[in-house]
Design an enzyme around this catalytic site. Structure first.
Site, PDB file in Angstrom:
ATOM      1  N   GLY A  46      10.385  -0.584 -10.463  1.00 32.85           N
ATOM      2  CA  GLY A  46       9.272   0.023  -9.752  1.00 32.85           C
ATOM      3  C   GLY A  46       9.645   0.245  -8.306  1.00 32.85           C
ATOM      4  N   GLN A  51       8.414   1.710   0.696  1.00 36.70           N
ATOM      5  CA  GLN A  51       9.761   1.122   0.645  1.00 36.70           C
ATOM      6  C   GLN A  51      10.844   2.130   1.028  1.00 36.70           C
ATOM      7  OE1 GLN A  51       9.003  -0.609  -3.511  1.00 36.70           O
ATOM      8  NE2 GLN A  51      10.400  -2.096  -2.612  1.00 36.70           N
ATOM      9  N   CYS A  94      11.987  -7.894  -5.761  1.00 39.45           N
ATOM     10  CA  CYS A  94      11.575  -6.660  -5.093  1.00 39.45           C
ATOM     11  C   CYS A  94      12.810  -6.037  -4.453  1.00 39.45           C
ATOM     12  CB  CYS A  94      10.542  -7.002  -4.015  1.00 39.45           C
ATOM     13  SG  CYS A  94       9.965  -5.571  -3.093  1.00 39.45           S
ATOM     14  N   LEU A  95      12.936  -4.720  -4.567  1.00 41.65           N
ATOM     15  CA  LEU A  95      14.113  -4.062  -3.991  1.00 41.65           C
ATOM     16  C   LEU A  95      14.140  -4.204  -2.464  1.00 41.65           C
ATOM     17  CD1 LEU A  95      14.260  -0.838  -6.205  1.00 41.65           C
ATOM     18  CD2 LEU A  95      15.671  -2.891  -6.390  1.00 41.65           C
ATOM     19  N   HIS A 136       2.254  -5.152  -8.554  1.00 39.65           N
ATOM     20  CA  HIS A 136       3.222  -5.394  -7.469  1.00 39.65           C
ATOM     21  C   HIS A 136       3.382  -4.125  -6.608  1.00 39.65           C
ATOM     22  CE1 HIS A 136       7.400  -6.933  -6.140  1.00 39.65           C
ATOM     23  NE2 HIS A 136       7.344  -5.685  -5.699  1.00 39.65           N
ATOM     24  N   GLU A 137       3.509  -2.978  -7.277  1.00 42.40           N
ATOM     25  CA  GLU A 137       3.719  -1.721  -6.521  1.00 42.40           C
ATOM     26  C   GLU A 137       2.453  -1.309  -5.768  1.00 42.40           C
ATOM     27  OE1 GLU A 137       6.682  -1.045  -6.171  1.00 42.40           O
ATOM     28  OE2 GLU A 137       7.462  -2.118  -7.906  1.00 42.40           O
ATOM     29  N   HIS A 140       2.134  -3.011  -2.539  1.00 40.50           N
ATOM     30  CA  HIS A 140       2.959  -2.437  -1.460  1.00 40.50           C
ATOM     31  C   HIS A 140       2.161  -1.405  -0.649  1.00 40.50           C
ATOM     32  CE1 HIS A 140       7.082  -3.894  -1.735  1.00 40.50           C
ATOM     33  NE2 HIS A 140       7.111  -3.729  -3.046  1.00 40.50           N
TER      34      HIS A 140
HETATM   35 NI    NI Z   1       8.497  -4.530  -4.422  1.00 39.51          NI
END
Ligand code: NI
Length: 172
Positions: A46, A51, A94-95, A136-137, A140
Site C-alpha cells: 500500500g 508518502q 511502512c515504506l 493504515h493508508e 496516512h
Molecule cells: Ni505506511
C-alpha cells in the site's frame, strides 16, 4: 510510468492532513499509476499520496498474494463508513519507516466509501490484510503513522532508529 522517491519518517510532510480531491485530472490518474509503480518496486502492499509528497486524499494498494498476479486498488477520498467491533492484530510495517515493524490492533473489518479513478462512487467491504492495509493508508491521509497506535516507549525506539539512519545517510 515512474518510480517516485518515498519520504522517510520523521518528516513533517508525513504529519499533514491531506486535502480532498475535487477534480480527477489526468495528472491525478497518472500519479496513481506512478504510486502503484513505486509501491510494486519497493515492494509494498500500500502507498498513500503524502508518502510521495502529495498532500491529497489518494491511496493505492494491492494485497494479492499470488505470484505474477496483480490486483491494484486506486482509492480517491476514501472514508471509513463503518468498522467492526472485533479487532485484528497484525505486524505492520511502512515504506516510510523502513525495516520497522510492530503489532497494531485495528477493527477486523471495515466498510469504505471512495471514488475510483473515473470519479465513480464506490463502496467496498474489507477484512483481514486488506482491512489492515486500507486503514493504515487512510491514516496516512490524516498524518497518522502506524507507530501512533503503539506505546510511546516502542514508538520512541523506532523513531530514534530512523533518525539515526537519516543522519548516517545524510552524512554519507
Ligand atoms: Ni505506511
Amino acid at each position: 510510468m515512474a518510480i517516485l522517491p518515498i519520504i522517510i519518517a520523521p518528516d513533517p510532510r508525513l504529519k499533514m492532513v491531506c486535502a480532498e480531491v475535487n477534480d480527477i485530472t489526468p495528472e491525478i490518474v497518472g500519479m496513481m499509476d506512478d504510486m502503484l509503480d513505486t509501491m510494486y518496486a519497493a515492494p509494498g502492499i500500500g502507498l498513500a499520496a503524502p508518502q510521495v509528497g502529495v498532500t491529497r486524499r489518494i491511496i493505492v494498494a494491492d494485497v494479492c498474494k499470488e505470484e505474477n498476479k496483480r490486483e491494484p486498488c486506486r482509492l480517491i477520498n476514501p472514508e471509513i463508513e463503518w468498522k467492526s467491533e472485533d479487532l485484528f492484530a497484525y505486524e505492520e510495517g511502512c515504506l516510510s519507516l523502513p525495516e520497522q515493524y510492530s503489532d497494531v490492533a485495528r477493527p477486523k473489518s471495515v466498510g469504505i466509501r471512495y471514488l475510483d479513478e473515473t470519479g465513480k462512487r464506490r463502496e467496498l467491504e474489507a477484512e483481514g490484510l486488506l482491512a489492515v492495509c486500507l486503514q493504515h493508508e487512510i491514516d496516512h491521509l490524516d498524518g497518522i503513522l502506524f507507530v501512533d497506535h503503539i506505546s510511546s516507549l516502542k514508538r520512541n525506539v523506532i523513531m530514534r532508529k530512523l533518525k539515526k539512519l537519516k543522519k548516517v545517510e545524510n552524512a554519507g
